[in-house]
Design an enzyme around this catalytic site. Sequence first.
Site: not given
Length: 641
Positions: A196, A199-201, A417-418, A421, A493
């Site tokens: 991805p 990632t350090g390629k 709301h939070e 969750h 959501d």
Amino acid sequence: MRINWRRSILVYIAIIAAAVVFFTLILPSEPEPNEIPLSDAIAMSQNSEIAKISVGSDTINITATNGIEYLTYKEVTSSIYEIEGFILEGVEVEIEGAGGINWGSVLINFLPLLIFGALLFFLFSQARGANSQAMSFGRSKARMFSVNTPTVTFDDVAGVEEAKQELREVVDFLKSREKFQALGARIPKGMLLIGPPGTGKTLMARAVAGEAGVPFFSISGSEFVEMFVGVGASRVRDLFEQAKRNAPCIIFIDEIDAVGRHRGAGLGGGHDEREQTLNQILVEMDGFDTNTNVIVIAATNRPDILDVALLRPGRFDRRVVLDLPDITGRTAILKIHSKGKPLEDSVNLETLAKQTVGFSGADLANMVNEAAILSARRNKKSIDMQELEESIDRVIAGPERKSRKINPKEKEITAYHEAGHALVAKMLPNADPVHKISIVARGMSLGHTRQLPTEDRYLLTRSQFKDMLATLLGGHAAEELVFNELTTGASNDIKRATDLAHKMVTEYGMSDKLGPRTFGNKQEMVFLGREIAEQRDYGDKIANIIDDEVHNIIQQAFETAKGILVDNKKRLTYIAERLVAQETLEGEELETIFTGPMTPIKKETRETPAPAPKGEKARAKTKPKKIPGIVPQPKQFPAAP
């Protein structure tokens, strides 16, 4: 600023020419002498009528005793001795050139020639420059990093230990080829770095060059392709010729998918510029000339669209995967990026690694840099845990938007709301623990609830998916339970829950009615990039069953979340009130709020609810019982996460 020296020379030449013309016209000129034949000059000499004679290369200037000047030309056969024969004693004679060269006269005579020569030089240099640019059009644009260039080593790369081990073989081969050749081993000609973004390629390829101590050619796949057919193939040939002259060396092609896509997908067919470039890469990597010590390292995050011929053994023999780091890798990456930065003794990198699940190496580097910027902004001499944890939120959701004005009513809705969750996640056994709740606006959201898994997971069960869906719908259920009204805050959501439920049915085989089967044949259109055209491989009856299963899964998750909130409504109200008062809850305080006694909040710290509009109080009496101080409003509200 870059100076165009050719244009400057042309300007100087024009100025000099103008100055010469100006002084020629302005300065007073001496009167022209009278021209007489040589015989008359001899007669004047014999009659003692000459006061001064100036002898030039082909002319004789005569000044008579009466002051009149005469000019005569020497005959072709006459010599200086013949001329001196008719000069009488007492006459002043001056022979030009006897005392040196008259440089002023030479300059005046040759100035037009110099100007013309400079103009020709300018025109030819322009043509030569244009010709050199045309000839270098097909040259490679690769940047060469020599052995003496400051390099990156494997010590500067962390979190990808298996990839480092694979690439150490390349370094060993470049340093001591005899060890491999004695056993008949052949080092891979090409190595494809897959992973991805972030990632350090590219960093890994630079580390290979730094460890091996060999020249390193770096180029992007897009630098090969031009609007003219054949230029890309020419640049590929030039790149490999340079590499062979500097062998052993490494060629690094970043984003090779720009030229390495499947052939036959473009509109130009075999004359497509990208395809010709790819064909030349294939020939250079595994053609007739195979005795070269050039290793090609390429990087891409889209290996699925690369041409099959490019991936076969003999070209890119080995694929090295650089995936997202685990907790050990994240800790090592944080140590590298925090090196040289003043950290407080309270900073615990392992704790930060646990809070950054799913972060890539680039994300972690950005997080540490954001923490340093925050510390400098607050005039601190070192970085403490507060700035580092705040930088995590900045990377995930963006910086705080303190300038956004939120009315008390919307703030209260966001808090419930939070809290919904967080409370649902706390009560479900397979949900990730809640780490932080905040109703501070960040980015496009009005608040967020952050969960952290206790460990890195690579497999997810159906029970975990169900609890995940219930947690996603917890905010929507809390709004309906408390306000008896729905807002737009749960739109994201609901979308995430729908996508997850659809994957459970069509991809993961987690449907009781349909069983272990996938539905939908997804084909990537290479020419259109990553756009996916899904072809239905099932009938309308199955489609209806899929819709029913997705609906049932989501509805079951919603009922689970709502049941938890109904049973713990007092706790939900308590958490929401604390959020309104403090805006952010985390750490031990959050755990106490979940499990400890519900201590009343002081009135002076509570937000005053917005007054209800006229006419709403009468309608509120017919609604279900609400928490004191909260009046529902039948209208839409801005989105919250």
